[in-house]
Design a protein around this motif. Sequence first.
Motif, PDB file in Angstrom:
ATOM      1  N   GLN A 297       8.545 -34.894  27.386  1.00 13.56           N
ATOM      2  CA  GLN A 297       8.182 -34.013  26.273  1.00 13.56           C
ATOM      3  C   GLN A 297       6.673 -33.848  26.252  1.00 13.56           C
ATOM      4  O   GLN A 297       5.933 -34.753  26.574  1.00 13.56           O
ATOM      5  CB  GLN A 297       8.702 -34.547  24.941  1.00 13.56           C
ATOM      6  N   GLY A 298       6.211 -32.676  25.925  1.00 14.98           N
ATOM      7  CA  GLY A 298       4.765 -32.446  25.972  1.00 14.98           C
ATOM      8  C   GLY A 298       4.559 -31.029  26.415  1.00 14.98           C
ATOM      9  O   GLY A 298       5.266 -30.593  27.284  1.00 14.98           O
ATOM     10  N   GLY A 299       3.614 -30.332  25.900  1.00 10.84           N
ATOM     11  CA  GLY A 299       3.371 -28.893  26.081  1.00 10.84           C
ATOM     12  C   GLY A 299       3.967 -28.207  27.303  1.00 10.84           C
ATOM     13  O   GLY A 299       4.629 -28.800  28.121  1.00 10.84           O
ATOM     14  N   ASP A 300       3.681 -26.963  27.442  1.00 10.16           N
ATOM     15  CA  ASP A 300       4.178 -26.190  28.573  1.00 10.16           C
ATOM     16  C   ASP A 300       3.192 -26.378  29.710  1.00 10.16           C
ATOM     17  O   ASP A 300       2.323 -25.540  29.945  1.00 10.16           O
ATOM     18  CB  ASP A 300       4.263 -24.725  28.145  1.00 10.16           C
ATOM     19  N   ASN A 301       3.309 -27.494  30.411  1.00  7.86           N
ATOM     20  CA  ASN A 301       2.300 -27.822  31.410  1.00  7.86           C
ATOM     21  C   ASN A 301       2.642 -27.283  32.777  1.00  7.86           C
ATOM     22  O   ASN A 301       3.797 -27.160  33.136  1.00  7.86           O
ATOM     23  CB  ASN A 301       2.139 -29.338  31.497  1.00  7.86           C
ATOM     24  N   THR A 343      -1.189 -27.614  27.953  1.00  6.69           N
ATOM     25  CA  THR A 343      -1.381 -26.927  26.683  1.00  6.69           C
ATOM     26  C   THR A 343      -1.055 -27.879  25.554  1.00  6.69           C
ATOM     27  O   THR A 343      -0.542 -28.969  25.774  1.00  6.69           O
ATOM     28  CB  THR A 343      -0.445 -25.709  26.575  1.00  6.69           C
ATOM     29  N   THR A 344      -1.357 -27.437  24.338  1.00  7.07           N
ATOM     30  CA  THR A 344      -1.001 -28.282  23.212  1.00  7.07           C
ATOM     31  C   THR A 344       0.494 -28.151  22.954  1.00  7.07           C
ATOM     32  O   THR A 344       1.134 -27.206  23.398  1.00  7.07           O
ATOM     33  CB  THR A 344      -1.757 -27.859  21.949  1.00  7.07           C
ATOM     34  N   ALA A 345       1.003 -29.092  22.191  1.00  9.94           N
ATOM     35  CA  ALA A 345       2.438 -29.075  21.905  1.00  9.94           C
ATOM     36  C   ALA A 345       2.804 -27.984  20.920  1.00  9.94           C
ATOM     37  O   ALA A 345       3.912 -27.475  20.930  1.00  9.94           O
ATOM     38  CB  ALA A 345       2.861 -30.441  21.361  1.00  9.94           C
ATOM     39  N   ILE A 346       1.842 -27.625  20.082  1.00  5.22           N
ATOM     40  CA  ILE A 346       2.218 -26.650  19.047  1.00  5.22           C
ATOM     41  C   ILE A 346       2.059 -25.221  19.527  1.00  5.22           C
ATOM     42  O   ILE A 346       2.781 -24.347  19.109  1.00  5.22           O
ATOM     43  CB  ILE A 346       1.391 -26.836  17.762  1.00  5.22           C
ATOM     44  N   HIS A 348       1.871 -23.134  23.011  1.00  8.13           N
ATOM     45  CA  HIS A 348       1.887 -23.202  24.457  1.00  8.13           C
ATOM     46  C   HIS A 348       0.923 -22.222  25.114  1.00  8.13           C
ATOM     47  O   HIS A 348       0.885 -22.112  26.317  1.00  8.13           O
ATOM     48  CB  HIS A 348       3.317 -23.016  24.983  1.00  8.13           C
ATOM     49  N   ASP A 350      -2.270 -22.395  24.033  1.00 10.63           N
ATOM     50  CA  ASP A 350      -3.547 -23.045  23.786  1.00 10.63           C
ATOM     51  C   ASP A 350      -3.822 -24.024  24.935  1.00 10.63           C
ATOM     52  O   ASP A 350      -3.336 -25.148  24.938  1.00 10.63           O
ATOM     53  CB  ASP A 350      -3.459 -23.776  22.433  1.00 10.63           C
ATOM     54  N   THR A 351      -4.603 -23.575  25.901  1.00 10.66           N
ATOM     55  CA  THR A 351      -4.851 -24.398  27.076  1.00 10.66           C
ATOM     56  C   THR A 351      -5.817 -25.526  26.751  1.00 10.66           C
ATOM     57  O   THR A 351      -6.872 -25.297  26.179  1.00 10.66           O
ATOM     58  CB  THR A 351      -5.465 -23.536  28.189  1.00 10.66           C
ATOM     59  N   VAL A 352      -5.449 -26.717  27.149  1.00  9.43           N
ATOM     60  CA  VAL A 352      -6.290 -27.880  26.901  1.00  9.43           C
ATOM     61  C   VAL A 352      -7.042 -28.289  28.161  1.00  9.43           C
ATOM     62  O   VAL A 352      -8.238 -28.471  28.166  1.00  9.43           O
ATOM     63  CB  VAL A 352      -5.427 -29.052  26.408  1.00  9.43           C
ATOM     64  N   THR A 353      -6.260 -28.494  29.206  1.00 12.90           N
ATOM     65  CA  THR A 353      -6.883 -28.924  30.460  1.00 12.90           C
ATOM     66  C   THR A 353      -6.710 -27.828  31.485  1.00 12.90           C
ATOM     67  O   THR A 353      -5.638 -27.244  31.573  1.00 12.90           O
ATOM     68  CB  THR A 353      -6.184 -30.176  31.015  1.00 12.90           C
ATOM     69  N   PHE A 354      -7.752 -27.563  32.203  1.00  7.84           N
ATOM     70  CA  PHE A 354      -7.621 -26.589  33.275  1.00  7.84           C
ATOM     71  C   PHE A 354      -8.414 -27.093  34.474  1.00  7.84           C
ATOM     72  O   PHE A 354      -9.632 -27.135  34.439  1.00  7.84           O
ATOM     73  CB  PHE A 354      -8.116 -25.223  32.816  1.00  7.84           C
TER      74      PHE A 354
END
Lengths: 688, 381
Positions: A297-301, A343-346, A348, A350-354
Amino acid sequence: MRPVPNTYIVILSESERSPNVLTLSQLRFFTLFRMTNLTWLITSLTLLLLLTSFESKAQMIFDTLYLDEMEIISTQFNFSSPAKSQNIDTLTKRELDHLSLAELLTANSTVFVKSYGKGGIATAAFRGTAASHTKVLWNGFEINSPMLGQVDLSLIPNVFYDEARLDYGGSSLETTSGAMGGSINLESNKSKAREVLNFTQSIGSFNTYISAIKLSLGKERFNSKTSIYLNSSENSFSYYNNAIIPHEWQKQENAAFYNGGFTQSFIYKISNHQSVEILSWNQWNFREIPPIMSNQQGGDNEEQQKSFTSRNILKWKFHKTNTVVEAKAAWFYEDMNYLLKTTTAINHNDTVTFINSTNISNTGFINARITHNLNNGWLVSAELMFNKNTVNSNNYSEIKTRNSYDLFLKINKDFAEKLKGEFMLRQKYVDNGIIPPMPFLGFSFKPIKNEDFYLRLSSNLNYNLPSLNDLYWYPGGNHDLIPEEGVQFDAGLNYSKTYSEFISISMDLSFYDSYISNWIQWVPSDNRFWTARNIGFVHARGIESGVSVNGVIDNLFYKISGQYSFNKSTNESDEAIEGEYSGRQLIYVPLHSGNIFAFFSIKKYQLNWNSQFTGKRNTSLNEETHYSNVLPAFSISNISLAKAFPIKKSEIEVKFKVNNIFNKSYQAILWRPMPGRSFEVFFTVKIK
Amino acid sequence: MTNKIVNKSSLREKRSNLNGDGVKHRRDCFGRTSLVMTSLFVGIVLLFSSCKNEEPAPAVGEFQNAVFVVNEGNFTNGNASLTYFNHQTSEVEQQVFYRKNNAPLGDVANSISFDENSIYIVVNNSHVVYKINSITGLYEAKTPELTSPRNLIIIDEHRALISDLYENNLTVVNTLNMEIISKIEIGRTSENLLKLDNEVFITNWSAYNQELKNNMVLVLNTLSMEITDSIQVGVEPNSMVLDNDNNLWVLCSGGFMNEERASLWKIDAKTKLVQKRFNFEDINSSPTKLNISPSANTLYFINKDIFQMDISGSSLSAIPFVLASETNNFYSLGIGFDSDIYITDANDYSRNGEVYRYSASGIIKEQFEGGLIPGAIGFMN
């Protein structure tokens, strides 16, 4: 009768390491030692006769079958050499031709392949050493990544080479340096193509499609060989996820992969003594990298890797009387891109790491080798090689280059047919200095006159250069690293006998003992990042054994071969002793492993059974406690059934395969799921 | 030579002569050979097809006098674990989460919190917070998808806040079933959470996924559930504690690449005004894990060695409490209700670490093995 030119002797001596001699029940007559010129002439003529008669129309099905089998069987174990060398069985290769070198080694060798799953990265651990201690060569040139020092075996399709020869331990000095575990030598254009066109299409579970095309055209002097390979899979297998609470069945996602490529060779025979060859291997790879079972479980990575490799070789070969000269040049190019997007969990979007990492490496080689057969059983080989690596990576502070020169000398001597000696010396120069010399000395002894029973003993030194990542990765690379050093001992025996046409046996038993110091490890530094240091000292020792039985009983041809290896590999450095973890098995190196490959052929049916056993593996250096410190042993079995339908000059083959027939649930790497039972259907068209 | 050729062709004849004289002999051979082979084959097949199931791990009893060590494990290896230590009997049990619940703790377990009946473990890279029973250790609930959760703090009987390394939000969860109630936009990532009456202090440890500089402590009002204040401190605040005079102490490492000197801040938790700022002399200092003794008059932190400092000091008069030897790699710190100081040693991050238990006077009482990279230490009442 005019004497046979010594050409034949030279050629066959050169190919000593990979004798593709037909294992006729008459093999016992054809021992390399006792051949005279006349015998060679008759042998070669017989072989020619057989090959040509194979091409003729079917006589009795049985006869054709007999010849068919003869061509397939090849001597796996190199009997008389003081250096341990083994060809991967041709039958195994044909059964797994639609897959990669990773599956081939897993099925029928003692090399342990550490795989992240179908389509995932697969590296080799040969005799309990690191992945960078297994060098893979394609037609004499190392394809190990200069950045990582290792090879991803899953990206080497089996249709892109004809033969795979394993050189164990010190015998790898024949073609390369630094292969403390051993080298895998892939050779193209070794055998005359059996068909003009061979096209295989397979459809398998989880939306897996594989196409492999081999086209061989040519006349007397000019030959063209093309291989095309396409492979795609959604890899969406179901597995029982017991790493989350509550346990539940899940479908693997984000694990798709697509590979495609081709090889093209042109071979031109300038004369009976000279030939020129051009080879090119181009491949595009893409794979998604899934999260581990506990992190579902965890964002749309998105985590993926794609690469393009192009490997090109130009080869010139000349042989006359007692001499063979070969000069070749190569250029290898690799462009590897790694992408990680979380991305964040809330949200998808919202990119966090790239992370978008690009790594381009260019390697150029020039190689010249001369082999000369003196009289009285002396054979001398000398080689000169230049190698230039250039890497352009956004993980290095700037473009990095490394130049190295290799000098190689080999002397073989046959003493009175009973004793054979081999001496090799490899000397390497790298931009910043001389690497200590790497000598090899080995003997093989044939104690009983008419029996194919050999004892061998050898010892050698070996040095492995640090990879460019070890030297230049930012941050943490250490340009003061020195090469890893190996002191190795090998002993073994092999035996083969043909009792009758019903049964032939060959077997090999080896012992090895290696001490590798200055082993490079990445360890935490005083700063926040990790750094590479020469601190390990590994003692790797063990036993490798293999038995192969084959024969023909009435209409049934069978071949069964099994291997077992015991590899004890422990870190004995000062740090390990102080930390009280010396003596523990290195991680992901199984103590026991083995496999069986059984092939049966009757009329036009072929049955193939393969089982692989992998023993327990440590996943950490802790004393064995529970599941996550030790992965349990497992075994996987596959079975296939094929039928060939001859149509005029061609043949159509239909094959049905079941993988992991007992639907075993297992992990090769902790918390990375593997597929259960799966199916494949193949259609092959062979046009002669 | 000629003989050999003849032999070969004669063999051929033999074989093609299927109905000839050799039949009987051949059939016997075939029968016997094939029987041996088949049975050998079947035997080997059976050997390969069966594999012992691994034995289940031995059971663990109920938790008592519990000190928990949360072992982070290696990033992306999924080998985090929970170690249980009974500080009265000195009993140690490894992998208790796995043994109780037959599932791994996950990937990078970061912190542990307690309320009356439950234990909450935040597993950062598995994107989840687990709630387990504080006596049996059995699984009760877990949060739905989170981004990169770090710490959890109970704010009232039914609610808890979870900080996050990537999201610029705090997550509010219902502690009964761990469902998400709401998200509070705070504009920064969050790490440590500390509660005093109706306010929660939040450190902004990481500059990841934010444009603002990571040198703030935010203040959240638990009645309005809004950020009401912010206090600027040094770069990369990584830990904070409260003393008995309602002073908030915040330890800042100075940044990942040592952008500025590390610093220790004393802030009046009521007025939110900075009372004191102590700077560390060495630019390479990266102090972490600020803790306070139960009597609340001594601070402890790790800066390679373990340091202690009296809160009434006027300068950074920290004195070494435990000196790290050459092989030590002190990673985390925790102080029990009995004032005993627990120090973890992560070794080389690839094998089990150690936990040392010291008395407040600096004498080592005992030590026990932890798991991989022993991090947060939790003390249960």
